[in-house]
Enzyme design. Structure first.
Site, PDB file in Angstrom:
ATOM      1  CE1 TYR A  84     -43.199 -17.825 -13.097  1.00 17.63           C
ATOM      2  CE2 TYR A  84     -44.793 -19.378 -13.989  1.00 17.63           C
ATOM      3  CZ  TYR A  84     -43.495 -18.924 -13.882  1.00 17.63           C
ATOM      4  OH  TYR A  84     -42.491 -19.563 -14.575  1.00 17.63           O
ATOM      5  CD  GLU A 139     -38.819 -25.160 -15.627  1.00 15.41           C
ATOM      6  OE1 GLU A 139     -39.389 -26.271 -15.520  1.00 15.41           O
ATOM      7  OE2 GLU A 139     -39.421 -24.121 -15.973  1.00 15.41           O
ATOM      8  CD1 TRP A 198     -44.953 -22.698 -12.203  1.00 18.69           C
ATOM      9  CD2 TRP A 198     -43.000 -23.753 -11.978  1.00 18.69           C
ATOM     10  NE1 TRP A 198     -43.963 -21.742 -12.149  1.00 18.69           N
ATOM     11  CE2 TRP A 198     -42.755 -22.373 -12.015  1.00 18.69           C
ATOM     12  CE3 TRP A 198     -41.929 -24.628 -11.849  1.00 18.69           C
ATOM     13  CZ2 TRP A 198     -41.481 -21.827 -11.911  1.00 18.69           C
ATOM     14  CZ3 TRP A 198     -40.650 -24.087 -11.738  1.00 18.69           C
ATOM     15  CH2 TRP A 198     -40.437 -22.704 -11.774  1.00 18.69           C
TER      16      TRP A 198
END
Length: 203
Positions: free
Chosen positions: A27, A49, A57
């Site tokens: 990522y 988010e 995350w």
């Protein structure tokens, strides 16, 4: 390294959070910080988010395929039409974060996204609004302690989105969004990704 970077087996410098987990490393290397300028892409990022609030995350990233399937690829028009049956469907989906408030906010944010399309004060809709808060300069952090958690621009973006009906868009969350979609470049200056977005030239 003293600045918080880790040199990988491939010789590339990455932050510690992206240096161990292969999913996070990929990522970081291929997506984080690259420009996202389309409506659907930004709606997805704002949605994720919002779901990330209070969680890591990595948790969201692992669940992203399930999120995309559950929310019809984060197509704003489709999500905006969700009804209570869809809310119950989502609450029963073990692949996503089953939080009623966040699910309702995502549906409301989809409707707010559609409203922005017709807002004469916001050329370019959601993408135009979000990118209008790009600052004149970007941070140049040498270590993690140099990276802010919010900025005047993220505060202003959060206020503008809230005024238009968006939820789960606080200043810290919006700064994380700005980092993720290339509006600011908070790659540490010695990271192999610094300046790679094409938005900000390397220092």
């Amino acid at each position: 390294m003293d600045d918080g970077l880790v040199i990988g087996a491939d010789g590339l410098a990455r932050p510690a959070w992206a240096s161990v987990d292969p999913l996070l490393r990929d990522y970081y290397d291929t997506e984080w910080g690259l420009p996202v300028t389309d409506e659907r892409g930004l709606f997805e990022r704002i949605s994720l988010e919002g779901f990330q609030s209070g969680l890591s995350w990595a948790t969201i990233l692992r669940k992203r395929p399930a999120f995309r399937a559950a929310f019809d690829g984060f197509d704003p028009e489709t999500v905006a039409a969700y009804d209570e049956a869809d809310v119950e469907r989502l609450l029963g989906d073990p692949g996503i974060i089953r939080n009623r408030t966040k699910i309702a906010a995502t549906i409301g944010n989809a409707r707010a996204t559609l409203t922005l399309r017709d807002d004469a004060d916001v050329p370019g809709g959601l993408a135009g609004l979000v990118w209008s808060f790009r600052p004149q300069s970007t941070p140049a952090p040498e270590r993690f302690a140099d990276i802010p958690t919010s900025t005047p621009e993220s505060v202003a973006l959060a206020k503008a989105l809230r005024a238009r009906g968006f939820r789960f868009v606080g200043p810290t969350t919006m700064f994380a969004l700005m980092e993720a979609v290339g509006i600011v470049d908070t790659h540490l200056v010695h990271s192999h990704r610094r300046g790679s977005s094409g938005v900000w030239a390397p220092a």
